[in-house]
Write a protein that holds these residues in place. Structure first.
Motif, short mmCIF file in Angstrom:
data_model
loop_
_atom_site.label_atom_id
_atom_site.label_comp_id
_atom_site.label_asym_id
_atom_site.label_seq_id
_atom_site.Cartn_x
_atom_site.Cartn_y
_atom_site.Cartn_z
N ALA A 35 45.02 34.82 26.75
CA ALA A 35 45.56 33.46 26.79
C ALA A 35 45.30 32.82 28.14
N LYS A 36 45.24 33.65 29.18
CA LYS A 36 44.95 33.17 30.53
C LYS A 36 44.44 34.34 31.35
N LEU A 37 43.79 34.04 32.47
CA LEU A 37 43.31 35.07 33.38
C LEU A 37 43.82 34.77 34.78
N SER A 38 44.19 35.81 35.49
CA SER A 38 44.57 35.66 36.89
C SER A 38 43.40 36.16 37.74
N ASN A 39 43.66 36.66 38.93
CA ASN A 39 42.57 37.16 39.77
C ASN A 39 42.50 38.69 39.75
N GLU A 40 43.16 39.32 38.78
CA GLU A 40 43.16 40.78 38.68
C GLU A 40 43.11 41.20 37.22
N VAL A 41 42.15 42.08 36.89
CA VAL A 41 42.00 42.58 35.52
C VAL A 41 41.81 44.09 35.57
N LEU A 42 42.50 44.80 34.70
CA LEU A 42 42.33 46.25 34.56
C LEU A 42 41.41 46.53 33.39
N GLY A 85 42.04 35.08 45.74
CA GLY A 85 41.90 33.65 45.98
C GLY A 85 41.21 32.89 44.87
N SER A 86 40.84 33.56 43.77
CA SER A 86 40.14 32.89 42.67
C SER A 86 40.90 33.11 41.36
N LEU A 87 40.94 32.09 40.53
CA LEU A 87 41.48 32.22 39.18
C LEU A 87 40.31 32.32 38.21
N LEU A 88 40.27 33.40 37.44
CA LEU A 88 39.14 33.65 36.56
C LEU A 88 39.23 32.88 35.25
N ARG A 89 38.07 32.49 34.74
CA ARG A 89 37.97 31.98 33.37
C ARG A 89 37.22 32.97 32.50
#
Length: 290
Positions: A35-42, A85-89
């Protein structure tokens, strides 16, 4: 609300084999919709293997510079990918086993903030596969993701079938099931998903449906029937199938609308004629219209 699903099929049995086993020599390609992405993904290493390349795109669609990226491993071996510092799409991770694409869905479901878990989109089982994204309204401890388990109930046998958690972002879990029987969806369109997060267990009752598509065997320049089977929907529900002919193919008609009852009667939806021998891939979208 209309639901739209795309499928690229190499006949039912071939698709199941290719999608479920890297051992056959085919690299995996997996997508996870959040639904959304932050700057960290596992990332689950079983779906990529040793990582060779990572491409991250910000909310404007611009490629994020490699120097802004950091890759770590959790204590249990999962990859933690950070873009400070980045928000991922969108995120594309490629490794020795295959590629994983993580992206933001265009269809978002709102839910009560206290909901334990809810799906981003309506679950649909396609050719035995289910891609499911669950969002939690409560905080999820993701320090040891390998301790998480997910399974879906087979209503016929009464047993649970395990799936994989592929990726995690904040309070969202990207899940994949393979080789599912139709009976994971009840006749009334219900699905029971059991989720274990460390010491906590959640049992979720979701609305779901699914379909299979079959192509009869044929020779070059001879028509083959395209049929389908739908489960978990009332007989009066109408579905629209849109076929797109690939190289060497001719499909008549290219668009078909029929009720679930008509589809499950065994009546052919369309015919395909090919000038290329061998297994016939099909490009088809399925849309629920009522």
């Amino acid at each position: 609300m209309k639901h739209f699903y795309c499928l690229f099929i190499l006949l039912t049995l071939l698709v199941r084999a290719v999608s479920s086993s890297y051992a056959l020599g085919f690299p995996l390609y997996t997508e996870v919709e959040f639904a959304k992405l932050s700057n960290e993904v596992l990332i689950n290493p079983e779906y990529t293997g040793n990582i060779g390349a990572i491409r991250g795109f910000d909310i404007k669609g611009s490629l994020i510079a490699d120097k802004s990226m950091r890759v770590e491993q959790t204590v249990d071996g999962w990859y933690r990918i950070l873009f400070p510092g980045s928000l991922l799409r969108e995120l594309v991770v490629t490794g020795r086993k295959g590629s994983l694409r993580v992206f933001v869905t265009s269809e978002k479901k709102k839910a009560n903030a206290i909901d334990e878990f809810y799906p981003v989109n309506e679950p649909v089982v396609v050719l035995g596969q289910l891609d499911l994204t669950l969002v939690s309204g409560i905080k999820v401890d993701i320090s040891r993701p390998s301790e998480f388990d997910v399974a879906v109930l087979d209503h016929k046998s009464g047993s649970f079938i395990k799936g994989d958690i592929v990726a995690i972002c904040d309070n969202q879990l990207g899940i994949k099931f393979k080789g599912l029987p139709d009976t994971v969806v009840s006749k009334e369109g219900g699905m029971r998903v059991s989720l274990k997060l460390s010491e906590r267990i959640f049992n979720l009752d979701l609305s779901a449906w699914g379909y299979n598509i079959f192509v009869s065997e044929t020779d070059v320049e001879k028509p083959a029937f395209i049929k389908a089977q739908v489960f978990g929907l009332p007989e009066e529900t109408r579905l629209r199938f849109k076929f797109r002919a690939l190289a060497g193919q001719k499909i008549i008609p290219e668009t078909v609308t029929a009720t679930v009852g008509e589809i499950n009667s065994g009546k052919p939806l369309a015919t395909v004629v090919t000038s290329i021998p061998g297994f016939q891939p099909l490009s088809v979208s399925v849309e629920k219209t009522s």
